[in-house]
Write a protein that holds these residues in place. Structure first.
Motif, short mmCIF file in Angstrom:
data_model
loop_
_atom_site.label_atom_id
_atom_site.label_comp_id
_atom_site.label_asym_id
_atom_site.label_seq_id
_atom_site.Cartn_x
_atom_site.Cartn_y
_atom_site.Cartn_z
N ASN A 31 -3.77 114.18 20.18
CA ASN A 31 -4.82 113.71 19.30
C ASN A 31 -5.50 112.48 19.90
N SER A 32 -6.80 112.47 19.88
CA SER A 32 -7.54 111.33 20.44
C SER A 32 -7.55 110.14 19.50
N GLY A 33 -7.32 110.37 18.20
CA GLY A 33 -7.32 109.29 17.23
C GLY A 33 -5.96 108.66 17.07
N SER A 35 -4.52 108.06 14.07
CA SER A 35 -3.82 108.59 12.91
C SER A 35 -2.92 109.76 13.29
N SER A 38 -4.30 113.20 11.03
CA SER A 38 -5.59 113.89 11.12
C SER A 38 -5.97 114.05 12.59
N PHE A 39 -6.32 115.28 12.95
CA PHE A 39 -6.65 115.58 14.34
C PHE A 39 -8.15 115.40 14.55
N THR A 40 -8.53 114.54 15.52
CA THR A 40 -9.93 114.24 15.76
C THR A 40 -10.44 114.72 17.11
N GLY A 41 -9.57 115.23 17.96
CA GLY A 41 -10.00 115.71 19.26
C GLY A 41 -8.87 115.67 20.28
#
Length: 257
Positions: A31-33, A35, A38-41
């Motif tokens: 996951n780029s974020g 958190s 929640s997966f953002t990229g």
């Protein structure tokens, strides 16, 4: 006769229940974020940060030292114990005692080892963790090698002795090669158990020499982050690889019997 398809529902439901958290953990490690929920990229930055974490590197080095040392000792001692129980001392009581550390709760074994170290006034450190891991690793090696011994033909050893070979020569040139697949499988199992083990290491390690599972525990107390997910993913990859290798060696043992 075809089985009803409904019978496969609980089967696959069990696998989904067991492996869905693992799949989520692996996905979230990329996951780029920040958190963990929640997966953002997609991104590999958490693996880069993990490589730059000095505490993680120290824990990894300590874990590899303990795992390599305890695996070597457990493999030698476990193999000798298995051969001794199978060839020289036939006793159900001794058989049970030989594998007892493998079935004892980790907490009980950890407390017992800690009390023993205190009684003999041994300081805690990597050496105490290494000896502790050797105790329960040896039990697993003994069980695997003992299983292999049931498929070894005694007549080959008898023939070797009848031809004038000493007991040591017979063991090295006849018995040991036949036991090698089981020994390798037991060693791989002991290694992966040592790498992943937390409870015994937590009780027998010094605060200045934490193993990797202890480092992970100290990080998780402040919340799960993608960096922890990345570390757990790497440990999963190592564990799966070693377990599959041990399973293949066990199958090779059975095919050679």
């Amino acid at each position: 006769m075809r089985r009803p398809r409904l019978l496969y529902v609980p089967f696959w439901a069990t696998y989904v229940f067991l492996y869905t958290p693992i799949v989520v953990l692996v996905v979230m490690s990329f996951n780029s974020g920040k958190s963990p929920y929640s997966f953002t990229g997609l991104s590999l930055k958490w693996y880069g940060k993990l490589a730059g974490n000095a505490l993680v590197r120290e824990g990894l080095v300590n874990t590899l030292i303990v795992a390599a040392g305890s695996t070597a000792l457990a493999t030698v001692l476990g193999t000798l114990l298995a051969v001794g129980l199978a060839r020289h001392t036939r006793s159900r009581v001794l058989d049970t005692l030989g594998v007892l550390p493998a079935v004892l709760p980790d907490l009980v074994l950890a407390i017992g080892l800690l009390v023993f170290y205190a009684a003999v006034r041994m300081t805690l450190g990597l050496h105490s963790v290494l000896l502790a891991h050797t105790v329960f690793g040896m039990a697993f090696v003994t069980a695997v090698v003992r299983t292999r011994l049931t498929h070894v033909d005694d007549s080959l050893e008898e023939a070797s002795r009848d031809l004038g070979a000493s007991p040591f020569t017979t063991f090295v040139r006849v018995t040991l090669p036949q036991l090698m697949p089981g020994i390798v499988a037991g060693a791989l199992l002991a290694f992966t158990l040592s790498v992943d083990e937390f409870v015994i290491a937590f009780f027998t390690a010094a605060p200045t020499t934490p193993t990797l599972p202890i480092v992970i525990y100290s990080m998780v107390r402040f919340g799960v982050t993608p960096e922890i997910n990345a570390l757990a993913t790497l440990l999963l990859a190592v564990s799966f690889t070693v377990v599959i290798a041990a399973q293949r060696m066990t199958r090779l043992t059975e095919s050679l019997s």
